[in-house]
Design a protein around this motif. Structure first.
Motif, PDB file in Angstrom:
ATOM      1  N   LEU A 196       0.839  -1.197   0.000  1.00 39.97           N
ATOM      2  CA  LEU A 196       0.000   0.000   0.000  1.00 39.97           C
ATOM      3  C   LEU A 196       0.876   1.250   0.000  1.00 39.97           C
ATOM      4  N   LYS A 197       0.443   2.239  -0.737  1.00 39.77           N
ATOM      5  CA  LYS A 197       1.164   3.499  -0.797  1.00 39.77           C
ATOM      6  C   LYS A 197       0.464   4.538   0.082  1.00 39.77           C
ATOM      7  N   PRO A 198       1.138   5.059   1.111  1.00 40.12           N
ATOM      8  CA  PRO A 198       0.505   6.063   1.958  1.00 40.12           C
ATOM      9  C   PRO A 198       0.368   7.394   1.229  1.00 40.12           C
TER      10      PRO A 198
ATOM     11  N   THR B 216      -1.592   4.174   6.060  1.00 34.36           N
ATOM     12  CA  THR B 216      -2.109   3.523   4.866  1.00 34.36           C
ATOM     13  C   THR B 216      -3.547   3.090   5.112  1.00 34.36           C
ATOM     14  N   LEU B 217      -4.135   2.459   4.135  1.00 31.59           N
ATOM     15  CA  LEU B 217      -5.522   2.017   4.234  1.00 31.59           C
ATOM     16  C   LEU B 217      -5.725   1.058   5.393  1.00 31.59           C
ATOM     17  N   ASP B 218      -4.723   0.231   5.684  1.00 33.07           N
ATOM     18  CA  ASP B 218      -4.868  -0.758   6.747  1.00 33.07           C
ATOM     19  C   ASP B 218      -4.815  -0.153   8.137  1.00 33.07           C
ATOM     20  N   ASP B 219      -4.457   1.126   8.255  1.00 35.49           N
ATOM     21  CA  ASP B 219      -4.461   1.782   9.566  1.00 35.49           C
ATOM     22  C   ASP B 219      -5.847   2.308   9.937  1.00 35.49           C
TER      23      ASP B 219
ATOM     24  N   CYS C 257      -1.268  11.863   7.796  1.00 32.26           N
ATOM     25  CA  CYS C 257      -2.422  11.253   7.143  1.00 32.26           C
ATOM     26  C   CYS C 257      -2.688  11.788   5.746  1.00 32.26           C
TER      27      CYS C 257
END
Length: 491
Positions: free
Chosen positions: A332-334, A341-344, A391
């Protein structure tokens, strides 16, 4: 024994007698030719003078072989038959009969770039070649070219005689060639054409529009054109092989040609399925071709593949089919380097909510658009958030896009990062497919021998069949009482 004549009976008319050369012999030569990467003339030469080839084909010492053109006719008959890949199918049946794949339920998927057999042409060369083809193949077009096309001498097979280091001269040539092409297309509009002529005119229309644009401040009606500062999607790179494409296997690797898609049993290195496609376009993507490579398989498998096969739709389809997936998920690219990232984010697609790392919860919008995506918008919540710098950089706040099958992709990323068994299996078995790719392209076979997808796809199937046979022989292939078996070779 491997290629009996009845396996090719449907390719020959029964009323005209038997073929002058047994099709089983031709099939054997095609396999050996594909194994060693030889031309038709070289293959027949080996058949005449190489004792190993004579032994493999069951010929006597003084047998002169046959004319090389018979190989062309044989491949043409194969291509027009109901089973154009029957040679690969016959070898696959031998693999099944030996039982070498029994109990081996892993399949590794990968793709390899195969270079086209022709030289890539630039825009100027393609325009000239396309106009010349129209002049040759369209009735009456040669007179139209002589009367209305004056950018260069189209009867001269060489390159136009200009100062190629003079940008103004090159620009004038491009403008003249495009003007000639448009004038020729305009005069041919509405004419009834046969298939070859229609193809030539269509190719000229594509070439004239894919790489050029009007100069600044012009709409093209004044005849001023230039080579566009872009690359057209699905760009034709040669008028000789119109199906070859630019291939970007990675940001560093850029080639011209086709992609070979492979399914391999990693322990034995046997090819279980292959397919060749042009190197560009959604229909040629690894995730699109993969289901066809697994269509003949029976029972659930362990599928190993790199991130090129990580599309959500493919993952969902393979999961629903009961396969265990070891497909490497892409990183994933932050939105901010080193940030979240999306998983956070806590994403609950069932409840329709998303909670950010700072604890703000917003609703998920209903699916919409072409890809049925859902959006979570944090407008107004990010301005005073202490985690904003980690973010987002958007002034209005972070916007998350949630794609279909998000839960499958998130679970795959978590498993790949935390499950030691997943990591061990992937590291052990996934690299084995590179050995099969190396076999495929060895001895100069990365460069294709034919033009067009269909002809090169047949070659790929023959090459895979030959490599499978060689591998089976090395494993102890034996024919006993009408049955193919493997007898381990002892020292």
């Amino acid at each position: 024994m491997l290629f009996p004549s009845q396996a090719f009976a449907d390719m020959y008319a029964p009323v005209n007698g038997r073929p002058s050369v047994p099709p089983g012999l031709l099939a054997t030569v095609v396999v050996l030719q594909s194994l060693q990467g030889l031309s038709d003339e070289e293959a027949v030469g080996a058949l005449r003078f190489d004792l190993r080839w004579k032994a493999a084909c069951g010929l006597g010492l003084y047998d002169p072989g046959f004319d090389p053109s018979l190989l062309t006719y044989f491949r043409r008959r194969l291509a027009g038959s109901s089973e154009p890949d029957r040679i690969f199918g016959i070898v696959r049946a031998v693999v099944e009969q030996t039982g070498v794949l029994a109990g081996r339920t892993r399949r590794a998927l990968d793709s390899a770039v195969l270079l086209d057999a022709v030289a890539t042409q630039d825009t100027i060369t393609q325009l000239i070649a396309a106009i010349r083809r129209v002049a040759r193949q369209v009735p009456g077009a040669s007179a139209l070219v002589a009367a209305h096309c004056h950018a260069c001498d189209y009867t001269d097979p060489g390159k136009p005689r200009i100062a190629w280091d003079d940008e103004e001269a090159k620009s004038a040539l491009v403008s003249g060639l495009v003007t000639d092409a448009l004038a020729l297309l305009d005069h041919l509009a509405g004419q009834e054409l046969d298939e070859s002529a229609e193809h030539a005119v269509g190719l000229l229309a594509l070439i004239a529009g894919q790489d050029v644009e009007p100069v600044d401040g012009s709409d093209g009606t004044d005849g001023r054109w230039r080579i566009a500062r872009r690359t057209a999607p699905d760009r034709i790179i040669s008028t000789v092989d119109v199906e070859a494409r630019h291939i970007h296997k990675s940001q560093e690797q850029r080639d011209d040609g086709y992609k070979a898609h492979l399914a391999v049993e990693p322990e034995t290195g046997l090819f279980t399925a292959v397919a060749l496609r042009p190197g560009a376009g959604a229909a040629c993507h690894e995730a699109t071709v993969a289901p066809g490579l697994l269509a003949h398989e029976r029972g659930p498998l362990q599928i190993l593949a790199d991130a090129a096969y990580a599309a959500a739709g493919l993952r969902a389809a393979l999961t629903d089919a009961g396969h265990r997936l070891l497909i490497k998920p892409p990183a994933l690219k932050p939105a901010v380097i080193g940030g979240f990232t999306l998983d956070d984010f806590a994403i609950d697609t069932a409840a329709g909510t998303v909670t950010c790392p700072a604890g703000h919860t917003v609703p998920l919008a209903a699916p919409g658009g072409r890809y049925q995506q859902r959006r979570a918008t944090f407008t107004g919540l990010c301005a005073a958030c202490p985690l904003r710098e980690r973010c987002t950089t958007a002034q209005t706040g972070r916007v998350l896009t949630i794609r279909p099958h998000h839960h499958l992709q998130a679970a795959a990323r978590h498993q790949a990062a935390t499950d030691p068994a997943w990591q061990d299996d992937y590291r052990r078995w996934r690299p084995m497919v590179e050995r099969a790719v190396a076999w495929l392209v060895a001895r100069g076979n990365r460069r294709l021998h034919y033009r067009g997808t269909a002809a090169n796809d047949r070659w790929l199937h023959h090459r895979a069949a030959a490599l499978n046979l060689r591998r089976l022989v090395n494993l102890g292939l034996t024919h006993t009482n009408g049955i193919w078996t493997l007898v381990p070779i002892t020292a």
